[in-house]
Design a protein around this motif. Structure first.
Motif, short mmCIF file in Angstrom:
data_model
loop_
_atom_site.label_atom_id
_atom_site.label_comp_id
_atom_site.label_asym_id
_atom_site.label_seq_id
_atom_site.Cartn_x
_atom_site.Cartn_y
_atom_site.Cartn_z
N THR A 129 27.12 49.80 26.18
CA THR A 129 25.72 49.84 26.28
C THR A 129 25.18 48.63 26.52
O THR A 129 25.89 47.47 26.68
N ARG A 130 24.04 48.44 27.15
CA ARG A 130 23.53 47.32 27.59
C ARG A 130 23.05 46.33 26.62
O ARG A 130 22.85 46.86 25.26
N ALA A 131 22.97 45.01 26.85
CA ALA A 131 22.35 44.07 25.82
C ALA A 131 21.20 44.61 25.15
O ALA A 131 20.24 44.86 26.20
N PRO A 132 20.79 44.56 24.12
CA PRO A 132 19.73 44.81 23.42
C PRO A 132 18.61 44.01 23.90
O PRO A 132 17.39 44.48 23.97
N GLY A 133 18.75 42.76 24.07
CA GLY A 133 17.73 41.87 24.58
C GLY A 133 16.99 42.22 25.85
O GLY A 133 15.77 42.03 26.19
N THR A 134 17.84 43.13 26.58
CA THR A 134 17.30 43.61 28.05
C THR A 134 16.58 44.85 27.98
O THR A 134 15.74 45.29 28.93
N GLN A 135 16.67 45.36 26.82
CA GLN A 135 15.83 46.76 26.56
C GLN A 135 14.71 46.72 25.76
O GLN A 135 14.00 47.62 25.70
#
Length: 306
Positions: A129-135
């Protein structure tokens, strides 16, 4: 520690409307009579009119009326008058004119924020999964007020007021010109700075992590690049990540995260930092206007005229 939080600050500015709009953009929630609310700390900033920008008042939470009495006795030994009324003690710091209010208040418990998963060498906390900060897409809203930084023309006297009178603890020192003082488990809630005039240097506001610092700052700068002052970086004293911006009155405001926490006063040993370590550990060098704000000469002239 009988003191347990920096509850609020009152900021005086010439243009309250412009300053209020700035702190609304910054992520604070406006309320009636110039007050602004944080997510966890409640009403923590009030913007009022003043001829020049300044720190008008700060409020500190204490546990019991006995704590107020103890502070009153300490202030009396320093020859500083204090007024006790309605569960609060009020005293004025004579050099800066700041009104300090100690008030019996419940301690604030911040809701647990799940730690941000970070991948590192040999440590995979986030897989597939992508880093949560980018979402994240929601606007950044500060969790609480962290600290205020106050310039004074008498460093020893102002430091003594907070330390020996109100009961703040010393966390670290910046040579003989800066004192990081705490009234909670935060590394510092007030930083006293030696300066040619009494003024409010900045207020600092906690966000969840370094991504929230970056997202908050970028949103503030999108239509107002002139707001940028200094960042992104990491302080040495306090260890926190930071980004500084400037409000329309000339006060700096800081987004911060990952500040040092002092739970046991006996286990924390203050250090004295000289040179760059007193300012930062890494990041771009601070601009000259951070050390000596552009309006300092005007503030000095105004203080002489008043």
């Amino acid at each position: 520690m009988a003191l347990h939080r920096l509850s609020s600050v009152v900021m005086g500015v010439p243009d309250t409307d412009a300053t209020a709009a700035y702190y609304t953009d910054f992520g604070l929630t406006p309320e009636a009579d110039g007050w602004f609310r944080t997510r966890d700390g409640g009403r923590q900033l009030r913007v009022v009119h003043a001829p020049t920008r300044r720190l008008v008042e700060l409020t500190v939470g204490v546990d019991t009326p006995d704590d107020l009495a103890a502070a009153g006795a300490r202030l009396d030994r320093l020859g500083i008058p204090a007024q006790m009324k309605g569960g609060a003690l009020t005293a004025y710091e004579k050099i800066t004119g700041v009104r300090a209010v100690l008030r019996v208040e419940p301690r604030v418990t911040q809701p647990l924020t799940p730690p941000t998963p970070y991948n590192g060498p040999g440590r995979l906390e986030r897989v597939g999964t992508r880093a949560p900060g980018t979402q994240r897409v929601d606007p950044v809203r500060p969790r609480k007020l962290g600290h205020a930084v106050l310039g004074t023309t008498d460093f020893e006297s102002t430091t003594g007021f907070f330390r020996d009178g109100l009961g703040f603890q010393v966390s670290d020192l910046m040579g003989d010109v800066g004192a990081f003082l705490r009234c909670s488990t935060d590394h510092h809630n007030v930083l006293v700075l030696s300066a040619p005039v009494a003024f409010l240097h900045h207020t600092s506001w906690q966000v969840d992590d370094v991504d929230e610092i970056g997202r908050g700052a970028m949103a503030m700068l999108e239509d107002h690049p002139e707001r940028h002052v200094w960042g992104l970086g990491r302080h040495h004293a306090g260890s926190n990540f930071f980004w500084y911006l400037k409000d329309p009155a000339g006060n700096f405001s800081e987004y911060y995260s990952d500040l040092d926490c002092v739970v046991d006063d006996q286990l924390w040993k203050p250090e004295v930092f000289e040179g760059a370590k007193g300012l930062f550990n890494w990041g771009p060098p601070p601009p000259p206007s951070f050390i000596r704000p552009d309006d300092l000469a005007a503030l000095m002239t105004g203080s002489h005229d008043s």
